[in-house]
Design a protein around this motif. Structure first.
Motif, PDB file in Angstrom:
ATOM      1  N   ILE A 140       0.852  -1.184   0.000  1.00 21.50           N
ATOM      2  CA  ILE A 140       0.000   0.000   0.000  1.00 21.50           C
ATOM      3  C   ILE A 140       0.889   1.234   0.000  1.00 21.50           C
ATOM      4  O   ILE A 140       1.803   1.343   0.820  1.00 21.50           O
ATOM      5  CB  ILE A 140      -0.959  -0.006   1.206  1.00 21.50           C
ATOM      6  N   ARG A 141       0.621   2.136  -0.934  1.00 21.80           N
ATOM      7  CA  ARG A 141       1.367   3.388  -1.042  1.00 21.80           C
ATOM      8  C   ARG A 141       0.406   4.561  -0.989  1.00 21.80           C
ATOM      9  O   ARG A 141      -0.690   4.486  -1.543  1.00 21.80           O
ATOM     10  CB  ARG A 141       2.137   3.447  -2.365  1.00 21.80           C
ATOM     11  N   GLY A 142       0.824   5.603  -0.314  1.00 16.72           N
ATOM     12  CA  GLY A 142      -0.011   6.786  -0.238  1.00 16.72           C
ATOM     13  C   GLY A 142       0.669   7.866   0.562  1.00 16.72           C
ATOM     14  O   GLY A 142       1.893   7.861   0.743  1.00 16.72           O
ATOM     15  N   VAL A 143      -0.144   8.794   1.059  1.00 10.54           N
ATOM     16  CA  VAL A 143       0.334   9.892   1.885  1.00 10.54           C
ATOM     17  C   VAL A 143      -0.364   9.773   3.230  1.00 10.54           C
ATOM     18  O   VAL A 143      -1.585   9.622   3.283  1.00 10.54           O
ATOM     19  CB  VAL A 143       0.035  11.253   1.224  1.00 10.54           C
ATOM     20  N   ASP A 144       0.416   9.812   4.317  1.00  8.54           N
ATOM     21  CA  ASP A 144      -0.177   9.650   5.649  1.00  8.54           C
ATOM     22  C   ASP A 144      -0.835  10.938   6.135  1.00  8.54           C
ATOM     23  O   ASP A 144      -0.839  11.957   5.426  1.00  8.54           O
ATOM     24  CB  ASP A 144       0.854   9.111   6.652  1.00  8.54           C
ATOM     25  N   SER A 145      -1.376  10.899   7.333  1.00  3.29           N
ATOM     26  CA  SER A 145      -2.101  12.042   7.878  1.00  3.29           C
ATOM     27  C   SER A 145      -1.203  13.244   8.143  1.00  3.29           C
ATOM     28  O   SER A 145      -1.694  14.358   8.313  1.00  3.29           O
ATOM     29  CB  SER A 145      -2.837  11.638   9.163  1.00  3.29           C
ATOM     30  N   GLN A 146       0.122  13.036   8.133  1.00  3.41           N
ATOM     31  CA  GLN A 146       1.075  14.139   8.326  1.00  3.41           C
ATOM     32  C   GLN A 146       1.579  14.695   6.992  1.00  3.41           C
ATOM     33  O   GLN A 146       2.452  15.552   6.968  1.00  3.41           O
ATOM     34  CB  GLN A 146       2.277  13.659   9.165  1.00  3.41           C
ATOM     35  N   GLY A 187     -11.139   8.970   3.488  1.00  3.66           N
ATOM     36  CA  GLY A 187     -11.244   9.531   2.150  1.00  3.66           C
ATOM     37  C   GLY A 187      -9.925   9.641   1.409  1.00  3.66           C
ATOM     38  O   GLY A 187      -9.912   9.916   0.212  1.00  3.66           O
ATOM     39  N   ALA A 188      -8.797   9.425   2.103  1.00  5.91           N
ATOM     40  CA  ALA A 188      -7.489   9.514   1.454  1.00  5.91           C
ATOM     41  C   ALA A 188      -7.391   8.495   0.318  1.00  5.91           C
ATOM     42  O   ALA A 188      -7.960   7.410   0.383  1.00  5.91           O
ATOM     43  CB  ALA A 188      -6.377   9.264   2.471  1.00  5.91           C
ATOM     44  N   THR A 189      -6.664   8.843  -0.724  1.00  9.85           N
ATOM     45  CA  THR A 189      -6.447   7.949  -1.857  1.00  9.85           C
ATOM     46  C   THR A 189      -5.126   7.217  -1.671  1.00  9.85           C
ATOM     47  O   THR A 189      -4.121   7.834  -1.310  1.00  9.85           O
ATOM     48  CB  THR A 189      -6.424   8.741  -3.175  1.00  9.85           C
ATOM     49  N   VAL A 190      -5.143   5.912  -1.881  1.00  5.70           N
ATOM     50  CA  VAL A 190      -3.927   5.091  -1.802  1.00  5.70           C
ATOM     51  C   VAL A 190      -3.906   4.144  -2.999  1.00  5.70           C
ATOM     52  O   VAL A 190      -4.922   3.923  -3.648  1.00  5.70           O
ATOM     53  CB  VAL A 190      -3.845   4.276  -0.484  1.00  5.70           C
ATOM     54  N   LYS A 191      -2.733   3.595  -3.266  1.00  2.76           N
ATOM     55  CA  LYS A 191      -2.577   2.564  -4.292  1.00  2.76           C
ATOM     56  C   LYS A 191      -2.372   1.246  -3.565  1.00  2.76           C
ATOM     57  O   LYS A 191      -1.542   1.139  -2.669  1.00  2.76           O
ATOM     58  CB  LYS A 191      -1.362   2.842  -5.176  1.00  2.76           C
TER      59      LYS A 191
END
Length: 133
Positions: A28-34, A63-67
């Motif tokens: 899983i790749r994405g951007v965290d809450s920080q 709602g964050a988008t991840v791959k």
């Protein structure tokens, strides 16, 4: 090995497809809450035609988008965080939903909605079958 659950991620909500309790290796790749990029290897807790439930160390926002990438097939799908659950052992339960339904992504055949473990066809068989490409 795989089991079916009638439990819902969102209590009281009706499932759109059967959930299969199955461990599948994923990245899983994405951007965290920080706001920092993350990449994490984990396994699913449950899968269905619309996504998966996983445990993540990374903290995300609803709602964050991840791959999400299937470890065995290397197929990747865009998902959004549909559910933020409890933290256990330093990892949070995260419900991921595909941008659009992908029933073949997991390479298993999901039972029909009216299927039950008590159904005569369930005896002596696995609850999930591998689907060939």
């Amino acid at each position: 090995m795989a089991q079916l659950s009638n439990n819902s991620i969102n209590t009281g909500a009706r499932r759109r497809s059967q959930r299969v309790l199955m461990q599948v290796g994923v990245r899983i790749r994405g951007v965290d809450s920080q706001g920092k990029a993350f990449e994490e290897y984990t396994e699913t807790l449950a899968i269905n035609a619309h996504g998966a439930l996983v445990l993540l160390e990374a903290r995300t926002t609803s709602g964050a988008t991840v791959k999400l990438q299937h470890k065995r097939t290397e197929e990747e799908q865009e998902c959004h965080v549909a559910f933020l659950g409890p933290v256990r052992g330093g990892k949070a339960e995260i419900g991921l939903e595909f941008s659009e339904p992908r029933p073949t992504f997991w390479r298993v055949a999901f039972p029909p909605e009216d299927w039950s473990p008590r159904h005569p066809e369930a005896r002596g068989t696995n609850n999930a079958r591998t689907v060939e490409k």
